[in-house]
Structure formats: structure tokens, C-alpha cells
Design a protein around this motif. Structure first.
Motif, PDB file in Angstrom:
ATOM      1  N   SER A  56      27.275   2.532 132.717  1.00 11.33           N
ATOM      2  CA  SER A  56      28.194   1.634 132.001  1.00 11.33           C
ATOM      3  C   SER A  56      27.583   1.057 130.729  1.00 11.33           C
ATOM      4  CB  SER A  56      28.637   0.497 132.925  1.00 11.33           C
ATOM      5  OG  SER A  56      27.507  -0.233 133.398  1.00 11.33           O
ATOM      6  N   HIS A  57      26.319   0.662 130.796  1.00 15.00           N
ATOM      7  CA  HIS A  57      25.683   0.045 129.630  1.00 15.00           C
ATOM      8  C   HIS A  57      25.464   1.048 128.501  1.00 15.00           C
ATOM      9  CE1 HIS A  57      23.846  -3.431 132.215  1.00 15.00           C
ATOM     10  NE2 HIS A  57      25.145  -3.536 132.049  1.00 15.00           N
ATOM     11  N   VAL A  58      24.935   2.205 128.843  1.00 10.98           N
ATOM     12  CA  VAL A  58      24.648   3.196 127.803  1.00 10.98           C
ATOM     13  C   VAL A  58      25.944   3.714 127.175  1.00 10.98           C
ATOM     14  CG1 VAL A  58      24.600   5.281 129.262  1.00 10.98           C
ATOM     15  CG2 VAL A  58      23.157   5.153 127.229  1.00 10.98           C
ATOM     16  N   ASN A  59      26.995   3.805 127.960  1.00 11.59           N
ATOM     17  CA  ASN A  59      28.287   4.234 127.416  1.00 11.59           C
ATOM     18  C   ASN A  59      28.832   3.205 126.428  1.00 11.59           C
ATOM     19  OD1 ASN A  59      28.418   6.671 128.786  1.00 11.59           O
ATOM     20  ND2 ASN A  59      29.448   5.791 130.567  1.00 11.59           N
ATOM     21  N   GLU A  60      28.608   1.931 126.730  1.00  8.99           N
ATOM     22  CA  GLU A  60      29.057   0.869 125.828  1.00  8.99           C
ATOM     23  C   GLU A  60      28.281   0.913 124.512  1.00  8.99           C
ATOM     24  OE1 GLU A  60      29.817  -3.980 125.900  1.00  8.99           O
ATOM     25  OE2 GLU A  60      28.376  -3.074 127.286  1.00  8.99           O
ATOM     26  N   ILE A  61      26.980   1.168 124.609  1.00  8.60           N
ATOM     27  CA  ILE A  61      26.148   1.272 123.400  1.00  8.60           C
ATOM     28  C   ILE A  61      26.606   2.459 122.553  1.00  8.60           C
ATOM     29  CG2 ILE A  61      23.812   1.761 122.558  1.00  8.60           C
ATOM     30  CD1 ILE A  61      22.768   0.217 125.042  1.00  8.60           C
ATOM     31  N   ARG A  62      26.892   3.579 123.205  1.00 11.36           N
ATOM     32  CA  ARG A  62      27.387   4.759 122.483  1.00 11.36           C
ATOM     33  C   ARG A  62      28.694   4.451 121.765  1.00 11.36           C
ATOM     34  NH1 ARG A  62      26.431   8.327 127.858  1.00 11.36           N
ATOM     35  NH2 ARG A  62      24.275   9.003 127.496  1.00 11.36           N
ATOM     36  N   GLU A  63      29.590   3.777 122.487  1.00 11.91           N
ATOM     37  CA  GLU A  63      30.920   3.493 121.937  1.00 11.91           C
ATOM     38  C   GLU A  63      30.847   2.541 120.750  1.00 11.91           C
ATOM     39  OE1 GLU A  63      35.072   1.321 123.361  1.00 11.91           O
ATOM     40  OE2 GLU A  63      33.657   2.051 124.867  1.00 11.91           O
ATOM     41  N   LYS A  64      30.049   1.488 120.873  1.00 10.63           N
ATOM     42  CA  LYS A  64      29.989   0.472 119.819  1.00 10.63           C
ATOM     43  C   LYS A  64      29.176   0.911 118.606  1.00 10.63           C
ATOM     44  CE  LYS A  64      30.841  -3.650 122.625  1.00 10.63           C
ATOM     45  NZ  LYS A  64      32.089  -3.981 121.915  1.00 10.63           N
ATOM     46  N   ALA A  67      26.566   6.341 118.029  1.00 15.47           N
ATOM     47  CA  ALA A  67      25.400   7.228 118.131  1.00 15.47           C
ATOM     48  C   ALA A  67      25.334   7.868 119.512  1.00 15.47           C
ATOM     49  CB  ALA A  67      24.118   6.445 117.868  1.00 15.47           C
ATOM     50  N   LYS A  68      24.612   8.969 119.596  1.00 13.16           N
ATOM     51  CA  LYS A  68      24.354   9.605 120.885  1.00 13.16           C
ATOM     52  C   LYS A  68      23.085   8.989 121.464  1.00 13.16           C
ATOM     53  CE  LYS A  68      26.396  14.036 119.512  1.00 13.16           C
ATOM     54  NZ  LYS A  68      26.140  15.486 119.276  1.00 13.16           N
ATOM     55  N   VAL A  69      23.157   8.556 122.709  1.00 17.78           N
ATOM     56  CA  VAL A  69      22.016   7.898 123.350  1.00 17.78           C
ATOM     57  C   VAL A  69      21.711   8.613 124.662  1.00 17.78           C
ATOM     58  CG1 VAL A  69      21.083   5.723 124.223  1.00 17.78           C
ATOM     59  CG2 VAL A  69      22.747   5.697 122.349  1.00 17.78           C
ATOM     60  N   ALA A  70      20.473   9.057 124.814  1.00 17.42           N
ATOM     61  CA  ALA A  70      20.079   9.770 126.034  1.00 17.42           C
ATOM     62  C   ALA A  70      18.720   9.269 126.506  1.00 17.42           C
ATOM     63  CB  ALA A  70      20.021  11.271 125.773  1.00 17.42           C
ATOM     64  N   VAL A  71      18.564   9.180 127.823  1.00 17.20           N
ATOM     65  CA  VAL A  71      17.302   8.738 128.426  1.00 17.20           C
ATOM     66  C   VAL A  71      16.772   9.855 129.314  1.00 17.20           C
ATOM     67  CG1 VAL A  71      16.168   7.000 129.866  1.00 17.20           C
ATOM     68  CG2 VAL A  71      18.100   6.343 128.414  1.00 17.20           C
ATOM     69  N   SER A  72      15.494  10.184 129.156  1.00 16.10           N
ATOM     70  CA  SER A  72      14.905  11.268 129.942  1.00 16.10           C
ATOM     71  C   SER A  72      14.786  10.875 131.410  1.00 16.10           C
ATOM     72  CB  SER A  72      13.517  11.623 129.394  1.00 16.10           C
ATOM     73  OG  SER A  72      12.610  10.556 129.628  1.00 16.10           O
ATOM     74  N   GLU A  73      14.614  11.877 132.244  1.00 17.81           N
ATOM     75  CA  GLU A  73      14.458  11.635 133.676  1.00 17.81           C
ATOM     76  C   GLU A  73      13.133  10.920 133.955  1.00 17.81           C
ATOM     77  OE1 GLU A  73      16.616  12.229 136.117  1.00 17.81           O
ATOM     78  OE2 GLU A  73      18.084  12.933 134.657  1.00 17.81           O
ATOM     79  N   SER A  74      13.124  10.155 135.023  1.00 15.88           N
ATOM     80  CA  SER A  74      11.900   9.460 135.422  1.00 15.88           C
ATOM     81  C   SER A  74      10.926  10.458 136.048  1.00 15.88           C
ATOM     82  CB  SER A  74      12.238   8.358 136.433  1.00 15.88           C
ATOM     83  OG  SER A  74      11.068   7.723 136.881  1.00 15.88           O
ATOM     84  N   ILE A  75       9.656  10.329 135.680  1.00 14.74           N
ATOM     85  CA  ILE A  75       8.616  11.212 136.214  1.00 14.74           C
ATOM     86  C   ILE A  75       7.689  10.407 137.115  1.00 14.74           C
ATOM     87  CG2 ILE A  75       6.636  12.669 135.614  1.00 14.74           C
ATOM     88  CD1 ILE A  75       8.055  13.387 133.033  1.00 14.74           C
ATOM     89  N   PRO A  76       7.503  10.830 138.359  1.00 17.54           N
ATOM     90  CA  PRO A  76       6.629  10.093 139.283  1.00 17.54           C
ATOM     91  C   PRO A  76       5.234   9.896 138.694  1.00 17.54           C
ATOM     92  CG  PRO A  76       7.848  11.801 140.453  1.00 17.54           C
ATOM     93  CD  PRO A  76       8.100  12.021 138.994  1.00 17.54           C
ATOM     94  N   GLY A  77       4.739   8.680 138.799  1.00 17.37           N
ATOM     95  CA  GLY A  77       3.400   8.391 138.304  1.00 17.37           C
ATOM     96  C   GLY A  77       3.340   8.027 136.834  1.00 17.37           C
ATOM     97  N   ASN A  78       4.473   8.142 136.131  1.00 12.56           N
ATOM     98  CA  ASN A  78       4.499   7.778 134.709  1.00 12.56           C
ATOM     99  C   ASN A  78       5.479   6.621 134.522  1.00 12.56           C
ATOM    100  OD1 ASN A  78       4.962   7.695 131.829  1.00 12.56           O
ATOM    101  ND2 ASN A  78       4.071   9.741 131.715  1.00 12.56           N
ATOM    102  N   PRO A  79       5.003   5.478 134.034  1.00 10.36           N
ATOM    103  CA  PRO A  79       5.864   4.291 133.926  1.00 10.36           C
ATOM    104  C   PRO A  79       6.825   4.321 132.745  1.00 10.36           C
ATOM    105  CG  PRO A  79       3.702   3.793 133.050  1.00 10.36           C
ATOM    106  CD  PRO A  79       3.631   5.204 133.577  1.00 10.36           C
ATOM    107  N   GLU A  80       6.724   5.359 131.902  1.00  8.81           N
ATOM    108  CA  GLU A  80       7.552   5.400 130.699  1.00  8.81           C
ATOM    109  C   GLU A  80       8.494   6.598 130.677  1.00  8.81           C
ATOM    110  OE1 GLU A  80       4.976   3.202 127.261  1.00  8.81           O
ATOM    111  OE2 GLU A  80       4.286   5.186 127.841  1.00  8.81           O
TER     112      GLU A  80
END
Length: 331
Positions: A56-64, A67-80
Motif C-alpha cells: 500500500s505504501h509503495v503504491n501510494e509513493i508511485r502514484e503521487k 516514478a517507478k519504485v522497486a525494492v529488492s528481495e531480502s537476503i538472509p544475513g544482509n541487513p540492507e
């Protein structure tokens, strides 16, 4: 009835001329409308906030923002994780401003105020482009800082397995919005002058277990802040001591250490407030506490600036409360 034939002919001629001008490049879109993709590192916790429940949040950011906004998948052991924002520059810069507001849980349509919390965005910039962003003797970075109010710090080393460096941009939502626009503009212009070479390699997060120590960047603003428990301080670290009034120590530390931890995170410095009467505090004013800041020179400068800014805010707050109290007594 009026004859519209000449008018239609004129409009047709004008339309043809406009098309010709566009083809000739006279009406080419400004740099601000050029497409750009800007990537940054974000901690998993912030990534969850940005995405929101069911996206819901990322869709709102895209709409307002547009821009296209994408977040990579979480990788175990990596906090970023990697946040990728792409589109026209004005849309991308607006999106980053909205992202900061979302992280801070601030309204999207209200300007940032002095009390707004600063957030650090870690942009990943190709090493071949970092010089353009910094400018000769840091002139570009200074220009961006003056125009936006954000603080910029470029890492020295490259991210593991890549040819990218981290450009940390710290500030409130509006400052991040403006700084991102300036940075993006520089990158677009640099790319138009000399497109990326085939040797460019983007950073891809991996689990901490698979990251070899030899591939890590040299000590830089991307590195973990130095603490006294490290086995010897990294190169180029310096120490600076300042004194702050005893009655303002609380506003620096914050509830449960939240404020000072935020300062440490944003400045990438180790900040230690000495206890009253401590040996290190010997010789200092009785009504003041010693603060020891350890880090790289540019980071120390940022930490000191943020400390004094916070102290000034607290002083103004106390003065305001005193004035209100005095006024109520007069009544």
C-alpha cells in the motif's frame, strides 16, 4: 458566418512547424525530464515501512510521484536491501522526498519543519561519476548542500564486487528531495557527455557469510563507525572534543539513547558523552560535559554541526516555554 479556412490552415502550418522544430531539437525536453534510475541502500526495517502492508505504501509513493519504485528481495544475513527509483528526474526526486516522509510517518503534503527527523539515503553512484558529483575541490557537493540543506558525504572505497561508491545524503524530506534533483541532474549530464563503459559493475547484496574480507571497501563513510573496542582504529580517523551544558545533555542523548544513536548513525561517528567528574573531563568547566567525537574529518564536521543544531533547537524551545510561562503569570 466567419471563414475558418485560413485559421485551420494557419493552425496546420503551426503544427507542422512545431513538429519540425521538435525534430530539429529546438523543443527538446529539458534535462529535468530525462529518464534516470537511482539506486540506494536501505535497511530492511525501512524497506518494510516503504513497502507497507500489501504494498500500500509503495503504491501510494508511485502514484503521487509518477516514478517507478522497486525494492529488492531480502537476503538472509544482509541487513540492507536495494531501493531502485526510476523515471523522469523530477518524479524520481519527488519520490525520494516522499520515501523519507513515509519512513518518518509524516504527511505527504506538509513542508518539512525544523523539528523534522533527518534520514540518510545511501545512493550508489558509479565510481566514474562520483567525481562529477563531488566537483573540483568539493565545489559541487558544497553547492548541493547550500541549495538543499542536506549533508553529503562520499565514501572512498567501492562496494564489494562492484565499481560503485556510496554517496550518503542526510536531511529532512524536502532537503532530500532537492539534493536528489541536483545529484540526478549531474548524473544525467555526465552520462550525456560520456555514456557508461562496459566495465561498470553494479553492486549486488550478498549474505554476510559469503562476503570475503578482501572484497570489502576501505574505511569510508560506508563503513561501520569506529568504536573503542575495535582492534586499532582505521586510517584517517581523528578525534574532536567539545563541551555542552549539563542541562542540555538530555536533549542530545534522548529517551533510551535514541537521539545520540541517531546522531551516530547519520554522521557515521562514534560519539561519547563523558560522565561528570570523569578523568577525561578533568580541566573542563564544572557546568559542562565533555563530548568526544571519533571519525573521519568530514564526518566529525557533520556530527559537530548536528550537535550544535540540536542544542540550538533545545535552547529556542526552552526560551519559548519561558516566554509562554511569563506571559501566563502576567495575566
Amino acid at each position: 458566418m466567419p471563414d475558418n479556412t485560413n485559421s485551420a490552415t494557419a493552425q496546420s502550418s503551426k503544427s507542422t512547424d512545431e513538429q519540425k522544430d521538435t525534430k530539429d531539437g529546438k523543443d527538446a525536453p529539458p534535462v529535468a525530464q530525462s529518464q534516470i534510475s537511482m539506486r540506494c541502500l536501505i535497511v530492511t526495517q525501512d524497506a518494510s515501512i516503504i513497502i507497507g502492508k500489501g504494498g500500500s505504501h509503495v503504491n501510494e509513493i508511485r502514484e503521487k510521484s509518477g516514478a517507478k519504485v522497486a525494492v529488492s528481495e531480502s537476503i538472509p544475513g544482509n541487513p540492507e536491501r536495494i531501493l531502485n527509483v526510476s523515471g523522469p528526474l523530477d518524479a524520481v526526486s519527488k519520490a525520494f522526498g516522499l520515501i523519507v516522509r513515509r519512513i518518518n510517518d509524516e504527511p505527504f503534503d506538509v513542508p518539512s519543519v525544523p523539528g523534522s527527523r533527518a534520514v540518510t539515503i545511501k545512493f550508489m553512484i558509479p565510481n566514474s561519476r562520483m567525481g562529477s558529483v563531488i566537483g573540483r575541490q568539493g565545489t559541487k557537493i558544497k553547492e548541493i548542500q547550500d541549495a538543499s540543506g542536506a549533508r553529503l558525504n562520499a565514501s572512498e572505497g567501492m562496494l564489494p564486487g562492484s565499481t560503485e561508491r556510496v554517496l550518503s545524503v542526510a536531511g529532512v524530506a524536502d532537503a532530500i528531495h532537492i539534493a536528489t534533483y541536483y545529484i540526478g541532474n549531474i548524473l544525467i549530464e555526465a552520462n550525456e557527455r560520456a555514456p557508461h563503459s562496459s566495465t561498470h559493475s553494479s553492486y549486488r547484496p550478498s549474505s554476510s557469510a559469503s562476503s570475503s574480507s578482501s572484497s570489502r571497501p576501505r574505511p569510508s563513510s560506508y563503513s561501520t563507525p569506529y568504536t573503542p573496542h575495535s582492534h586499532g582504529p582505521p586510517a584517517q580517523l581523528q578525534e574532536q572534543k567539545i563541551y555542552i551544558p549539563n542541562d542540555l545533555v538530555g536533549c542530545i542523548i534522548g529517551k533510551g539513547g535514541s537521539k545520540i544513536n541517531e546522531l551516530r548513525h547519520l554522521s557515521v561517528c562514534n560519539i561519547k558523552i563523558m560522565e561528570p567528574g570523569a578523568q577525561n573531563n578533568a580541566g573542563g568547566p564544572e557546568n559542562e560535559r565533555l563530548v568526544v567525537i571519533t571519525g573521519q574529518p568530514a564526518n566529525i564536521q557533520m556530527a559537530v554541526s548536528m550537535l550544535y543544531h540540536r542544542l540550538e533547537q533545545e535552547k529556542q524551545k526552552q526560551l519559548s516555554q519561558t516566554g509562554t510561562s511569563s506571559a501566563s503569570h502576567v495575566r
